[in-house]
Design an enzyme around this catalytic site. Sequence first.
Site, mmCIF file in Angstrom:
data_model
loop_
_atom_site.group_PDB
_atom_site.id
_atom_site.type_symbol
_atom_site.label_atom_id
_atom_site.label_comp_id
_atom_site.label_asym_id
_atom_site.label_seq_id
_atom_site.Cartn_x
_atom_site.Cartn_y
_atom_site.Cartn_z
ATOM 1 C CD GLU A 1 29.538 69.741 -47.398
ATOM 2 O OE1 GLU A 1 30.003 70.545 -46.567
ATOM 3 O OE2 GLU A 1 29.146 70.096 -48.517
ATOM 4 N N GLY B 1 34.206 74.465 -43.787
ATOM 5 C CA GLY B 1 33.122 75.396 -44.105
ATOM 6 C C GLY B 1 31.927 75.235 -43.180
ATOM 7 C CD GLU C 1 26.918 77.029 -56.393
ATOM 8 O OE1 GLU C 1 28.150 77.225 -56.304
ATOM 9 O OE2 GLU C 1 26.418 75.892 -56.365
HETATM 10 O O1 LIG Z 1 33.046 78.753 -48.527
HETATM 11 P P1 LIG Z 1 33.180 78.162 -49.882
HETATM 12 O O2 LIG Z 1 34.584 77.811 -50.214
HETATM 13 O O3 LIG Z 1 32.562 79.067 -50.926
HETATM 14 O O4 LIG Z 1 32.393 76.796 -49.910
HETATM 15 C C1 LIG Z 1 31.026 76.736 -49.721
HETATM 16 C C2 LIG Z 1 30.554 75.339 -49.435
HETATM 17 O O5 LIG Z 1 30.843 74.485 -50.519
HETATM 18 C C3 LIG Z 1 31.217 73.199 -50.056
HETATM 19 O O6 LIG Z 1 32.554 73.014 -50.314
HETATM 20 C C4 LIG Z 1 30.476 72.122 -50.737
HETATM 21 O O7 LIG Z 1 30.423 72.342 -52.101
HETATM 22 C C5 LIG Z 1 30.942 73.228 -48.565
HETATM 23 O O8 LIG Z 1 31.702 72.348 -47.833
HETATM 24 C C6 LIG Z 1 31.205 74.657 -48.241
HETATM 25 O O9 LIG Z 1 30.649 75.021 -47.029
#
Ligand SMILES: O=P(O)(O)OC[C@H]1O[C@](O)(CO)[C@@H](O)[C@@H]1O
Length: 550
Positions: free
Chosen positions: A354, A268, A213
């Site tokens: 989570e 995260g 995303e």
């Molecule tokens: O900071 P990143 O690596 O883009 O991850 C975003 C989020 O996606 C997750 O891994 C879950 O998909 C969360 O734990 C994290 O906060």
Amino acid sequence: MKPTLTDLPSWSALEAHAKHIIPLHMRDMFANDPERFKRFFTEAAGIKLDYSKNRISAETKSLLVNLAREANLPEKIEAMFQGKAINTTEKRPALHIALRNLANDPIEVDGKDIMPDVRDALQQMDQFVWRIHSAQWRGFSNKPFTDIISIGIGGSFLGPKLVSASLKPYWNNTLNCHYVANIDGSHITEVLKHVNPETTLFIIQSKSFGTQETLENTKVARSWFLRNGGNLETIAKHFVAVTANTQSAIEFGIQEENIFPMWDWVGGRYSLWSAIGLPIALTIGMDGFKALLSGAHAMDNHFRTAPLEENLPVIQGLLGIWYGNFLGADSHAILPYDHYLRGLPAHIQQLDMESNGKSVDLDGDETDYTTGPIIWGGAGANGQHAYHQLLHQGTRLSPADFIIPLQSHNPVATHHAILFANCLSQTQALMQGKTEQEAKQELLDKGLSHEDANTLAPHKVIAGNKPSNTILFDKATPRTVGALIAMYEHKVYVQGAIWNINSFDQWGVELGKQLGNEILHKLLDEPSNKQLDASTEGLIDLYSTYGTSI
Ligand SMILES: O=P(O)(O)OC[C@H]1O[C@](O)(CO)[C@@H](O)[C@@H]1O
């Protein structure tokens, strides 16, 4: 069979004790104990907790504290602060506490003190914020920045968004702050409609720098920038990143000097205290950001050193265990009576669900007890006109946290008194309820016949005995907001530690990502021999017939 949590003597004692507590009503508990408010009230780091409106007695509390001791909670708390690899599946510590360790005591990971890196990163943020605020760092047409757009999702979005919104009264008002998280193209489209490429700064927030995303939204932002006056040379003025994966960020096109660090040892959902908090620092200034850290640090000290009986996160964690494991609750509501804190339920939802949405223990064995609750909620008093009906008269038990400042940033007319009265009346109504006798008498007093009063009264009965915590602080300042969020982080850890699960991994989110890629191939008509289940194939056909491919 190895012994588990449910084999502990305190667990059986709590099961037996629950049978004694279940028939009791909190109305009677209050009537029988004038000291109940004082007995079940505690405060630390500017946060006050009234937990007297819970279905507990002094004995419940002492049994829960025994459970914490038998489950080695004190040792587990210490293990976190000492940087032990408590994230066992990823063989890492969970050291968000280091990010706000304003005492600067050394904290070692693999034999190396990480505090110098933490201080350097804060320094880097400090300089960056100063350069943006003083307009030393400007956009490609030499105009000062007016807008920042933070692109990130999950923990790289919810925490900073919550805190920057919570602290709106402290914004320096030279910069607007926007967030883009969703891969739904409408999100970025709507945000970009309102900003000028000459004066917009993008912060790409991704610990992994591999989140679909975030990367796709960043590509859209970059093309928009290049189409609207920017070019490859000036991109460096407008795009910075926060990541633990510097290499991928560089390969993606972010200049090395525009990259702020993150580390493996920060999860995260615990990362708002790191450079992921840049949108916070840019909106409220670095002094405000440090005050936020200091509030969290004060809560950390309390959590580490206060006796279990007076320890705010421990008490809250134990109450959650009491309701979830012994009284049958599945969910927990977060109800901030503060407009600025309206994002709190979404952040705590990720933090808690989570972290503790797990069904195997640290050894990989399925737990024979329930773990993390469903977290939900929204802003009070709005929720009173929506979902509170179920809290009052539904068949499900959902303990709730009512969170309210003693003072408002905006003392309009008598609004704060009304808000406060609403908050207290909800917790009071949940606790005491209304008996059939009371309901009937009210109807008779209004002039209804006995027959009509008898018919209507059962619908007006409110069972009461519904638990709530009231969490108060003077005002939503950077310091109190820091302490409040840290309190919830530690509550989540307390529960995970007692349930003997890993609160710091999130393998459950991976399967959807994997499957999503296979489906995407099909939606984009890319070669794929994979036959999926009939439902998914049928839905893909619908998209191919009626949907848009690119
Ligand atoms: O900071 P990143 O690596 O883009 O991850 C975003 C989020 O996606 C997750 O891994 C879950 O998909 C969360 O734990 C994290 O906060």
